[in-house]
Design a protein around this motif. Sequence first.
Motif, short mmCIF file in Angstrom:
data_model
loop_
_atom_site.label_atom_id
_atom_site.label_comp_id
_atom_site.label_asym_id
_atom_site.label_seq_id
_atom_site.Cartn_x
_atom_site.Cartn_y
_atom_site.Cartn_z
N PRO A 154 0.75 -1.18 0.08
CA PRO A 154 -0.11 -0.09 0.14
C PRO A 154 1.04 1.38 -0.02
N ALA A 155 2.23 1.23 0.55
CA ALA A 155 2.98 2.29 0.67
C ALA A 155 3.67 2.60 -0.78
N ALA A 156 3.62 1.54 -1.45
CA ALA A 156 4.73 1.58 -2.47
C ALA A 156 3.89 1.27 -3.87
N GLY A 157 4.47 0.74 -4.98
CA GLY A 157 3.93 0.45 -6.22
C GLY A 157 4.65 -0.73 -7.12
N VAL A 158 4.01 -0.73 -8.24
CA VAL A 158 4.78 -1.86 -8.98
C VAL A 158 5.94 -1.49 -9.39
N LEU A 176 0.08 0.39 -16.73
CA LEU A 176 0.37 0.88 -15.16
C LEU A 176 0.08 2.45 -15.05
N SER A 177 0.13 3.02 -13.79
CA SER A 177 0.30 4.55 -13.78
C SER A 177 1.70 4.58 -13.50
N HIS A 178 2.46 5.91 -13.86
CA HIS A 178 3.85 6.02 -13.51
C HIS A 178 3.96 6.44 -12.24
N VAL A 179 3.09 7.29 -11.64
CA VAL A 179 3.15 7.67 -10.42
C VAL A 179 1.90 7.13 -9.69
N ALA A 184 1.90 7.68 -4.17
CA ALA A 184 2.92 8.66 -5.00
C ALA A 184 4.09 7.85 -5.53
N TRP A 185 4.30 6.65 -5.36
CA TRP A 185 5.39 5.97 -5.86
C TRP A 185 5.60 5.88 -7.22
N ILE A 186 6.61 6.12 -7.61
CA ILE A 186 7.18 6.32 -9.09
C ILE A 186 7.80 5.38 -9.73
N ALA A 187 6.92 4.77 -10.58
CA ALA A 187 7.38 3.46 -11.23
C ALA A 187 8.69 3.60 -12.21
N ALA A 201 5.51 -7.61 -25.37
CA ALA A 201 4.25 -6.89 -25.27
C ALA A 201 4.41 -5.28 -25.29
N LEU A 202 3.22 -4.58 -25.30
CA LEU A 202 3.37 -3.07 -25.30
C LEU A 202 2.95 -2.61 -24.06
N VAL A 203 3.39 -1.33 -23.77
CA VAL A 203 3.05 -0.64 -22.34
C VAL A 203 1.85 0.50 -22.69
N VAL A 204 0.88 0.67 -21.58
CA VAL A 204 0.04 1.72 -21.60
C VAL A 204 0.41 2.42 -20.49
N TRP A 205 0.87 3.71 -20.52
CA TRP A 205 1.17 4.44 -19.12
C TRP A 205 0.00 5.44 -18.92
#
Length: 403
Positions: A154-158, A176-179, A184-187, A201-205
């Motif tokens: 919960p306090a991080a991201g992917v 994914l979301s970049h932030v 507010a985790w920055i991937a 694969a492709l990526v949709v940000w």
Amino acid sequence: MPPTLTDAEALDAADPLASFRDRFVAPEDPGLVAYLDGNSLGRPPKATAQRLAELVAHDWGSRLIRSWSEGWMELPFEIGDRLGAAVLGAAPGQTVVADSTTVCLYKLMRAAAAMRPGRDEVVADRGNFPTDRYVVEAVAAECGLTVRWISPGPAAGVTLEEIDDAVSERTAFVTLSHVAYKSAWIADLHAITAAAHDAGALVVWDLCHSAGSVPLDLDAAGVDLAAGCTYKFLNAGPGAPAFLYVAAALQQEFVQPIAGWMGNVDPFAMTSDYAPSTGMRRALSGTPPITGLIGVDEGVRLVAEAGIGRIRAKAVALTELAVTLADGMGAGLGSPRDPARRGGHVTVTHPDAAALSERLIAAGVIIDHRPPDGIRIGLSPLTTSFAELHRAMTVFAEVLQTS
């Protein structure tokens, strides 16, 4: 010893972006202590009010429908290119301002699925913003895909490691979301994009919480597809249109699912059959929202003038002050402690976050609550001062002590 209000005022005195606060409409609310929700809705620039008045009086009021051929038709692309240069690290011809973020994400995900036929999985973040999750589930159902969910802390991201474990020869795209909207985790945009590409694969940000706050270099990172809103750090106004980015190398095979007259090769030919245009026009569907585009244009101009590097530097300083003051109150931290991994907001955690949020807003500190236990402190470098933040956190401490 925790930083004092005098310390915060000294930071304001040395702030190279301090003068930008005067470029925004001042709120007419004597009870407002601090507005710390600019990461949901940015404050209005004074220039936007002037531009909208000119639009009503001249472009719309006097030129009327002639304005479409006198510049309106090209605004989605012209403003998109300026946004790409100032905010996204994107060369011209790859960014267009179009629909809502939800519609833009839908277009990109459907197109991504079509560009990877024979692949039957999509990788997504279970902690992502609801609209992202809802859209990916809808696209998966429509295209016969299985969603492989990643569930970060919960306090991080992917993380890159989680992506490496999830992608395979079956993955059509990763989204994914970049932030992260909560923490507010920055991937790691570069590394995650590369990992997805290695799997074919492709990526949709989703760039909603990074556009205008965190430097981006979409072209250098080899990003395929991206979308983001403009009413947060770009201050374009409530419901302002979002943007789409489609890498130049993909545009000929990019087929979005909402065929409309503005995406046709010749919109005014009124042909019986739809033929997608070349370039980014094919990403459009309906009539461009001119009043909203004016807000985007002025917001992008301000960010370009301030410089995304200086904006990011102030965002780091503001979030560092917020974390230090939150630590001094004994509050929990629901954001990364490392500023290099943290975007433009800080989430403080508390079991009674919902009730505390209501009390803070009643006391003049405008924040937002993110269930189950998050109080999100949004820090907009062009409009938030260090002293404003300090005064808000002082109120926060008082509310905590009396809760």
